[in-house]
Design a protein around this motif. Structure first.
Motif, PDB file in Angstrom:
ATOM      1  N   ARG A  11       8.300 -45.404  -6.530  1.00 64.68           N
ATOM      2  CA  ARG A  11       7.137 -45.975  -6.448  1.00 64.68           C
ATOM      3  C   ARG A  11       5.948 -44.821  -6.561  1.00 64.68           C
ATOM      4  O   ARG A  11       5.034 -45.176  -7.205  1.00 64.68           O
ATOM      5  N   ILE A  12       6.203 -43.743  -6.068  1.00 66.70           N
ATOM      6  CA  ILE A  12       5.187 -42.740  -6.349  1.00 66.70           C
ATOM      7  C   ILE A  12       5.229 -42.262  -7.846  1.00 66.70           C
ATOM      8  O   ILE A  12       4.087 -42.313  -8.281  1.00 66.70           O
ATOM      9  N   ALA A  13       6.162 -42.377  -8.377  1.00 69.83           N
ATOM     10  CA  ALA A  13       6.311 -41.757  -9.909  1.00 69.83           C
ATOM     11  C   ALA A  13       5.628 -42.991 -10.628  1.00 69.83           C
ATOM     12  O   ALA A  13       4.640 -42.722 -11.674  1.00 69.83           O
ATOM     13  N   GLU A  14       5.681 -44.249 -10.232  1.00 70.31           N
ATOM     14  CA  GLU A  14       4.918 -45.535 -11.072  1.00 70.31           C
ATOM     15  C   GLU A  14       3.475 -45.289 -10.959  1.00 70.31           C
ATOM     16  O   GLU A  14       2.619 -45.458 -11.673  1.00 70.31           O
ATOM     17  N   VAL A  15       3.185 -44.989  -9.820  1.00 67.32           N
ATOM     18  CA  VAL A  15       1.631 -45.082  -9.186  1.00 67.32           C
ATOM     19  C   VAL A  15       0.887 -44.077  -9.799  1.00 67.32           C
ATOM     20  O   VAL A  15      -0.128 -43.893 -10.546  1.00 67.32           O
ATOM     21  N   VAL A  16       1.691 -42.697 -10.022  1.00 69.66           N
ATOM     22  CA  VAL A  16       1.159 -41.435 -10.891  1.00 69.66           C
ATOM     23  C   VAL A  16       1.072 -41.806 -12.147  1.00 69.66           C
ATOM     24  O   VAL A  16       0.149 -41.513 -12.588  1.00 69.66           O
ATOM     25  N   GLU A  17       1.910 -42.648 -12.811  1.00 71.28           N
ATOM     26  CA  GLU A  17       1.910 -43.048 -14.174  1.00 71.28           C
ATOM     27  C   GLU A  17       1.016 -43.719 -14.507  1.00 71.28           C
ATOM     28  O   GLU A  17       0.049 -43.833 -15.599  1.00 71.28           O
ATOM     29  N   GLU A  18       0.577 -45.001 -13.547  1.00 75.68           N
ATOM     30  CA  GLU A  18      -0.563 -45.885 -13.820  1.00 75.68           C
ATOM     31  C   GLU A  18      -1.784 -45.469 -13.664  1.00 75.68           C
ATOM     32  O   GLU A  18      -2.631 -45.934 -14.311  1.00 75.68           O
ATOM     33  N   HIS A  19      -2.118 -44.647 -12.651  1.00 75.74           N
ATOM     34  CA  HIS A  19      -3.267 -44.247 -12.251  1.00 75.74           C
ATOM     35  C   HIS A  19      -3.591 -42.728 -12.785  1.00 75.74           C
ATOM     36  O   HIS A  19      -4.782 -42.368 -12.357  1.00 75.74           O
ATOM     37  N   ASN A  20      -2.947 -42.012 -13.306  1.00 82.63           N
ATOM     38  CA  ASN A  20      -3.164 -40.666 -13.993  1.00 82.63           C
ATOM     39  C   ASN A  20      -3.485 -39.684 -12.755  1.00 82.63           C
ATOM     40  O   ASN A  20      -4.537 -39.262 -12.698  1.00 82.63           O
ATOM     41  N   ILE A  21      -2.650 -39.842 -11.547  1.00 77.12           N
ATOM     42  CA  ILE A  21      -2.862 -39.121 -10.132  1.00 77.12           C
ATOM     43  C   ILE A  21      -2.630 -37.544 -10.538  1.00 77.12           C
ATOM     44  O   ILE A  21      -1.692 -36.985 -11.178  1.00 77.12           O
ATOM     45  N   GLN A  22      -3.708 -36.661 -10.045  1.00 79.22           N
ATOM     46  CA  GLN A  22      -3.642 -35.075 -10.440  1.00 79.22           C
ATOM     47  C   GLN A  22      -3.063 -34.569  -9.303  1.00 79.22           C
ATOM     48  O   GLN A  22      -2.502 -33.449  -9.461  1.00 79.22           O
ATOM     49  N   HIS A  52       8.694 -36.382   3.244  1.00 77.53           N
ATOM     50  CA  HIS A  52       7.394 -36.710   2.203  1.00 77.53           C
ATOM     51  C   HIS A  52       7.493 -35.832   1.068  1.00 77.53           C
ATOM     52  O   HIS A  52       7.184 -36.199  -0.107  1.00 77.53           O
ATOM     53  N   ALA A  53       7.464 -34.592   1.410  1.00 73.23           N
ATOM     54  CA  ALA A  53       7.345 -33.596   0.230  1.00 73.23           C
ATOM     55  C   ALA A  53       8.494 -33.515  -0.771  1.00 73.23           C
ATOM     56  O   ALA A  53       8.711 -33.606  -1.977  1.00 73.23           O
ATOM     57  N   SER A  54       9.716 -33.829  -0.046  1.00 76.17           N
ATOM     58  CA  SER A  54      11.113 -33.869  -0.945  1.00 76.17           C
ATOM     59  C   SER A  54      10.968 -35.072  -1.769  1.00 76.17           C
ATOM     60  O   SER A  54      11.517 -35.097  -2.817  1.00 76.17           O
ATOM     61  N   ILE A  55      10.355 -36.033  -1.259  1.00 75.00           N
ATOM     62  CA  ILE A  55      10.394 -37.620  -2.109  1.00 75.00           C
ATOM     63  C   ILE A  55       9.526 -37.484  -3.164  1.00 75.00           C
ATOM     64  O   ILE A  55       9.881 -37.662  -4.214  1.00 75.00           O
ATOM     65  N   ALA A  56       8.453 -36.628  -3.044  1.00 74.86           N
ATOM     66  CA  ALA A  56       7.487 -36.534  -3.921  1.00 74.86           C
ATOM     67  C   ALA A  56       7.760 -35.722  -5.100  1.00 74.86           C
ATOM     68  O   ALA A  56       7.643 -35.717  -6.183  1.00 74.86           O
ATOM     69  N   LEU A  57       8.737 -34.477  -4.488  1.00 74.48           N
ATOM     70  CA  LEU A  57       9.406 -33.713  -5.608  1.00 74.48           C
ATOM     71  C   LEU A  57      10.351 -34.363  -6.877  1.00 74.48           C
ATOM     72  O   LEU A  57      10.417 -34.169  -7.676  1.00 74.48           O
ATOM     73  N   LEU A  58      11.004 -35.532  -5.906  1.00 71.69           N
ATOM     74  CA  LEU A  58      11.975 -36.349  -6.695  1.00 71.69           C
ATOM     75  C   LEU A  58      11.136 -37.246  -7.750  1.00 71.69           C
ATOM     76  O   LEU A  58      11.383 -37.153  -8.918  1.00 71.69           O
ATOM     77  N   ALA A  59       9.951 -37.651  -7.141  1.00 69.97           N
ATOM     78  CA  ALA A  59       9.106 -38.301  -8.187  1.00 69.97           C
ATOM     79  C   ALA A  59       8.676 -37.764  -9.344  1.00 69.97           C
ATOM     80  O   ALA A  59       8.646 -38.126 -10.216  1.00 69.97           O
ATOM     81  N   LYS A  60       8.347 -36.301  -8.705  1.00 63.37           N
ATOM     82  CA  LYS A  60       7.701 -35.509 -10.057  1.00 63.37           C
ATOM     83  C   LYS A  60       8.786 -35.084 -11.189  1.00 63.37           C
ATOM     84  O   LYS A  60       8.318 -35.195 -12.244  1.00 63.37           O
ATOM     85  N   GLU A  61       9.899 -35.114 -10.707  1.00 59.98           N
ATOM     86  CA  GLU A  61      11.086 -34.965 -11.643  1.00 59.98           C
ATOM     87  C   GLU A  61      11.399 -35.972 -12.737  1.00 59.98           C
ATOM     88  O   GLU A  61      11.785 -35.691 -13.749  1.00 59.98           O
ATOM     89  N   MET A  62      11.092 -37.309 -12.274  1.00 59.55           N
ATOM     90  CA  MET A  62      11.143 -38.325 -13.019  1.00 59.55           C
ATOM     91  C   MET A  62       9.952 -38.513 -14.227  1.00 59.55           C
ATOM     92  O   MET A  62      10.227 -39.288 -15.071  1.00 59.55           O
ATOM     93  N   LEU A  63       8.850 -37.714 -13.897  1.00 62.87           N
ATOM     94  CA  LEU A  63       7.797 -38.029 -14.884  1.00 62.87           C
ATOM     95  C   LEU A  63       7.934 -37.010 -16.043  1.00 62.87           C
ATOM     96  O   LEU A  63       8.393 -35.666 -15.966  1.00 62.87           O
ATOM     97  N   PRO A  64       7.418 -37.429 -17.216  1.00 63.29           N
ATOM     98  CA  PRO A  64       7.261 -36.458 -18.379  1.00 63.29           C
ATOM     99  C   PRO A  64       6.304 -35.342 -17.975  1.00 63.29           C
ATOM    100  O   PRO A  64       5.469 -35.361 -17.163  1.00 63.29           O
ATOM    101  N   GLN A  65       6.471 -34.028 -18.619  1.00 59.63           N
ATOM    102  CA  GLN A  65       5.592 -32.894 -18.435  1.00 59.63           C
ATOM    103  C   GLN A  65       4.090 -33.222 -18.454  1.00 59.63           C
ATOM    104  O   GLN A  65       3.458 -32.788 -17.368  1.00 59.63           O
TER     105      GLN A  65
END
Length: 382
Positions: A82-93, A103-116
């Protein structure tokens, strides 16, 4: 930083219960939104302090997933997606995770799912038990350290917690102390609304927590017993948690259960605190002490323990009193003195409010987070 200087898109993940970390994370999001930033929460439920229909604030709820092959629902995996989706949809910086684990470990996993080109900067704020209890557990030590080492920046809510983390994990990057905060204007209530369960003409002692073992709620009961032996008083216990049963048992054993009221969680704490003559927080340790901060902002004296980051908040003898952990006698002696001496009570309350405004107000702390966000983005440009 002025509101119109740079509008950021910020994601926040946190616990949504009544604990201090969730409250701070929520209030941070609200304060950032009020300054023009766009804030997205990804959480399992609506946070305890999140108010409805606020401009620039969006709340994305992670739906539960039931998968029969697994003993436990894979909630954390669903949250990462869900974090990866929200980042992609809203261009979270910036993604701001409150607690290294989970929560940090979850966010790191989300970050790995995203393109550079969509990888966000991860800020991790340490609140206490993620380091002192969870992170210190041998089975979680490695992943806790990994989460911090791979964060773009780390903050701690007190110098005490910063030093504890450095000692325990020996990280290769700095930890920045940014204190918890409140909006003092919310606690500056001149006309107290009547609250039915608070009796008139009695001294009001209050304790607020999540009733975990570290809060030592039975110490509150024992201190109050000594207070009630000297004066007509009532104890208001605010919160819910596993140690409530023990505190009820001790109150019954000491014959004071009829003087103690358990009111559960209370949303508008700024309306309740001004009715207190004294707040007692005898924790084993506090990484910061949000309840003490809110009490001080309300002009209510606090008795707490000489343990953890609360020593950076309360100046012993000036803006409250600090006692050794478990020292029931000294806590009771100070409590009785404060409750009998209205002049002392007012002096402590006045100094407390001044200290909160000077060092722990929203206007002092939010710019520190904004500066950290901007510096981190500039350092880790996509």
């Amino acid at each position: 930083m002025k509101t119109n200087e740079k509008r950021l898109k910020i994601g926040i993940s946190c616990h949504t219960s009544t604990g201090g970390s969730g409250i701070v994370a929520t209030e941070l999001g609200l304060a950032l939104a009020s300054r023009g930033h766009e804030v997205h929460f990804v959480v399992d439920n609506i946070p305890f302090r999140l108010r409805d229909n606020l401009e620039n604030v969006f709340c994305h709820i992670v739906e539960p997933v039931n998968y029969p092959v697994l003993n436990q629902p894979p909630y954390y995996l669903a949250m990462a997606s869900r974090i990866a989706e929200v980042v992609e949809e809203h261009n979270i910086q910036i993604w701001h995770a409150h607690y290294a684990i989970p929560h940090a470990s979850i966010a790191l996993l989300a970050k790995e799912m995203l393109p550079q080109e969509l990888k966000f900067c991860l800020i991790t704020t340490l609140h206490g038990t993620d380091i002192t209890i969870v992170g210190a557990d041998p089975s979680l030590h490695r992943i806790t350290k990994y989460a911090m080492e791979h964060s773009c920046a780390i903050t701690a809510v007190s110098n005490w917690l910063k030093h504890e983390t450095e000692r325990e994990f020996q990280l290769s990057k700095p930890i920045y102390t940014i204190y918890n905060f409140i909006d003092p204007s919310r606690f500056n209530i001149k006309n107290k609304a009547r609250i039915p369960f608070i009796e008139k003409n009695k001294k009001v002692v209050m304790h607020i927590s999540n009733f975990r073992a570290v809060k030592r709620v039975t110490d509150v009961i024992r201190v109050f017993k000594k207070i009630s032996d000297k004066m007509d008083a009532q104890l208001i216990m605010v919160g819910e948690g596993p140690e409530k049963v023990s505190s009820v048992g001790v109150a019954r054993q000491l014959g004071i259960l009829n003087k103690v009221k358990y009111i559960g969680n209370y949303h508008n704490i700024e309306e309740l605190l001004p009715h207190a003559d004294l707040v007692i927080q005898p924790s084993e340790h506090e990484s910061f002490g949000m309840v003490a901060l809110e009490a001080m902002a309300s002009g209510v004296p606090v008795i707490a323990t000489k343990s953890g980051g609360i020593q950076e908040l309360i100046i012993d003898g000036e803006t409250g009193f600090l006692c050794e952990v478990g020292d029931i006698e000294t806590m009771a002696d100070w409590a009785i003195q404060v409750l009998f001496d209205k002049k002392l009570q007012k002096e402590i309350g006045k100094r407390s409010m001044e200290r909160v405004k000077k060092y722990f107000s929203v206007d002092k702390i939010i710019p520190q987070y904004e500066k950290l966000y901007i510096n981190t983005i500039n350092k880790h440009k996509r």
